[in-house]
Design a protein around this motif. Structure first.
Motif, mmCIF file in Angstrom:
data_model
loop_
_atom_site.group_PDB
_atom_site.id
_atom_site.type_symbol
_atom_site.label_atom_id
_atom_site.label_comp_id
_atom_site.label_asym_id
_atom_site.label_seq_id
_atom_site.Cartn_x
_atom_site.Cartn_y
_atom_site.Cartn_z
ATOM 1 N N LEU A 151 0.042 6.733 -0.010
ATOM 2 C CA LEU A 151 -0.753 5.518 0.180
ATOM 3 C C LEU A 151 -1.612 5.258 -1.045
ATOM 4 O O LEU A 151 -2.085 6.187 -1.688
ATOM 5 C CB LEU A 151 -1.642 5.656 1.416
ATOM 6 C CG LEU A 151 -0.930 5.873 2.743
ATOM 7 C CD1 LEU A 151 -1.937 6.098 3.850
ATOM 8 C CD2 LEU A 151 -0.029 4.704 3.072
ATOM 9 N N ASN A 152 -1.834 3.994 -1.356
ATOM 10 C CA ASN A 152 -2.695 3.604 -2.467
ATOM 11 C C ASN A 152 -3.941 2.931 -1.893
ATOM 12 O O ASN A 152 -4.132 1.731 -2.022
ATOM 13 C CB ASN A 152 -1.942 2.671 -3.418
ATOM 14 C CG ASN A 152 -2.723 2.350 -4.665
ATOM 15 O OD1 ASN A 152 -3.739 2.976 -4.948
ATOM 16 N ND2 ASN A 152 -2.251 1.361 -5.408
ATOM 17 N N LYS A 153 -4.797 3.716 -1.237
ATOM 18 C CA LYS A 153 -5.981 3.157 -0.592
ATOM 19 C C LYS A 153 -7.038 2.697 -1.584
ATOM 20 O O LYS A 153 -7.866 1.857 -1.265
ATOM 21 C CB LYS A 153 -6.588 4.182 0.366
ATOM 22 C CG LYS A 153 -5.749 4.407 1.601
ATOM 23 C CD LYS A 153 -6.452 5.292 2.586
ATOM 24 C CE LYS A 153 -5.626 5.449 3.842
ATOM 25 N NZ LYS A 153 -6.285 6.329 4.810
ATOM 26 N N LYS A 154 -7.028 3.249 -2.793
ATOM 27 C CA LYS A 154 -8.010 2.864 -3.815
ATOM 28 C C LYS A 154 -7.567 1.632 -4.596
ATOM 29 O O LYS A 154 -8.270 1.178 -5.491
ATOM 30 C CB LYS A 154 -8.241 4.021 -4.785
ATOM 31 C CG LYS A 154 -8.872 5.230 -4.141
ATOM 32 C CD LYS A 154 -9.075 6.318 -5.170
ATOM 33 C CE LYS A 154 -9.696 7.553 -4.555
ATOM 34 N NZ LYS A 154 -9.854 8.627 -5.550
ATOM 35 N N ASN A 155 -6.375 1.103 -4.284
ATOM 36 C CA ASN A 155 -5.809 -0.063 -4.969
ATOM 37 C C ASN A 155 -5.767 0.130 -6.486
ATOM 38 O O ASN A 155 -6.143 -0.765 -7.245
ATOM 39 C CB ASN A 155 -6.561 -1.337 -4.601
ATOM 40 C CG ASN A 155 -6.356 -1.716 -3.152
ATOM 41 O OD1 ASN A 155 -5.269 -1.540 -2.608
ATOM 42 N ND2 ASN A 155 -7.408 -2.208 -2.522
ATOM 43 N N GLN A 175 0.814 -1.213 0.000
ATOM 44 C CA GLN A 175 0.000 0.000 0.000
ATOM 45 C C GLN A 175 0.848 1.264 0.000
ATOM 46 O O GLN A 175 0.366 2.329 -0.365
ATOM 47 C CB GLN A 175 -0.920 0.014 1.234
ATOM 48 C CG GLN A 175 -2.022 -1.000 1.202
ATOM 49 C CD GLN A 175 -3.108 -0.621 0.205
ATOM 50 O OE1 GLN A 175 -3.248 0.521 -0.190
ATOM 51 N NE2 GLN A 175 -3.870 -1.609 -0.199
ATOM 52 N N ARG A 176 2.103 1.178 0.441
ATOM 53 C CA ARG A 176 2.992 2.344 0.465
ATOM 54 C C ARG A 176 3.720 2.462 -0.863
ATOM 55 O O ARG A 176 4.381 1.529 -1.305
ATOM 56 C CB ARG A 176 4.001 2.239 1.593
ATOM 57 C CG ARG A 176 3.414 2.541 2.940
ATOM 58 C CD ARG A 176 4.477 2.501 3.981
ATOM 59 N NE ARG A 176 5.432 3.579 3.764
ATOM 60 C CZ ARG A 176 6.050 4.215 4.730
ATOM 61 N NH1 ARG A 176 5.830 3.878 5.962
ATOM 62 N NH2 ARG A 176 6.902 5.177 4.470
ATOM 63 N N THR A 213 -1.637 12.345 8.178
ATOM 64 C CA THR A 213 -1.598 11.122 7.386
ATOM 65 C C THR A 213 -0.762 11.370 6.133
ATOM 66 O O THR A 213 -0.423 12.502 5.819
ATOM 67 C CB THR A 213 -3.028 10.684 7.004
ATOM 68 O OG1 THR A 213 -2.961 9.468 6.271
ATOM 69 C CG2 THR A 213 -3.732 11.733 6.183
ATOM 70 N N GLU A 272 -2.557 10.500 -0.566
ATOM 71 C CA GLU A 272 -3.060 9.319 -1.250
ATOM 72 C C GLU A 272 -2.967 9.492 -2.761
ATOM 73 O O GLU A 272 -2.973 10.603 -3.263
ATOM 74 C CB GLU A 272 -4.523 9.075 -0.882
ATOM 75 C CG GLU A 272 -4.766 8.776 0.562
ATOM 76 C CD GLU A 272 -6.228 8.595 0.879
ATOM 77 O OE1 GLU A 272 -7.056 8.541 -0.060
ATOM 78 O OE2 GLU A 272 -6.547 8.508 2.060
ATOM 79 N N PRO A 280 -7.282 13.342 1.425
ATOM 80 C CA PRO A 280 -8.731 13.135 1.295
ATOM 81 C C PRO A 280 -9.484 14.453 1.496
ATOM 82 O O PRO A 280 -9.097 15.290 2.306
ATOM 83 C CB PRO A 280 -9.053 12.147 2.420
ATOM 84 C CG PRO A 280 -7.762 11.513 2.791
ATOM 85 C CD PRO A 280 -6.694 12.503 2.471
#
Length: 137
Positions: A43-47, A13-14, A129, A132, A61
């Motif tokens: 971060l790649n929270k949305k994949n 995710q990083r 944080t 993203e 965000p």
């Protein structure tokens, strides 16, 4: 173009990225003219499907930006209100006359100091944080 970066490494995710920086980036939509800046992690929270050397758009965000904006607006106002109610305490503690002009001065002092505090904190690199990945270009 200030929020664009190039992917240099992927660890789950990083994502390690290098920002693209240029003086003209504020008004430019091209991604070819920028030079590479300092590397950092996002971060790649949305994949989103990412590969090395991809150009991505990064950011925080929207809800976090909204909350921070609201806090930076309400904190000086709340400090001014606190200064308004603390004037009787300060007048006894520092032995000065409790007048409307002294009350206005204390409110102004609280407002200025809290506004300066918000200004100084907003200019540091302290973040709650990591940014993203918003979009892959």
């Amino acid at each position: 173009m200030r929020d664009f970066a190039i992917v240099t490494g992927i660890e789950g995710q990083r994502i390690e990225v290098v920002s693209l920086v240029s003086d003209a980036c504020v008004v430019c939509n091209s991604i070819d003219c920028a030079r590479q800046g300092k590397s950092f992690h996002v971060l790649n929270k949305k994949n989103l499907p990412l590969h090395e050397n991809n150009i991505i758009r990064i950011g925080f965000p929207r809800i976090l930006n909204g909350i921070l904006g609201l806090v930076s607006l309400l904190f000086p106002i709340a400090s001014s209100v606190a200064g308004f109610f603390l004037v009787p305490y300060f007048s006894r503690r520092f032995q000065f006359a409790f007048t409307p002009s002294s009350q206005a001065c204390v409110v102004g002092i609280f407002f200025v100091f809290s506004s300066l505090l918000v200004f100084v904190i907003s200019r540091t690199n302290i973040h709650l944080t990591h940014p993203e990945v918003i979009q892959v270009l």
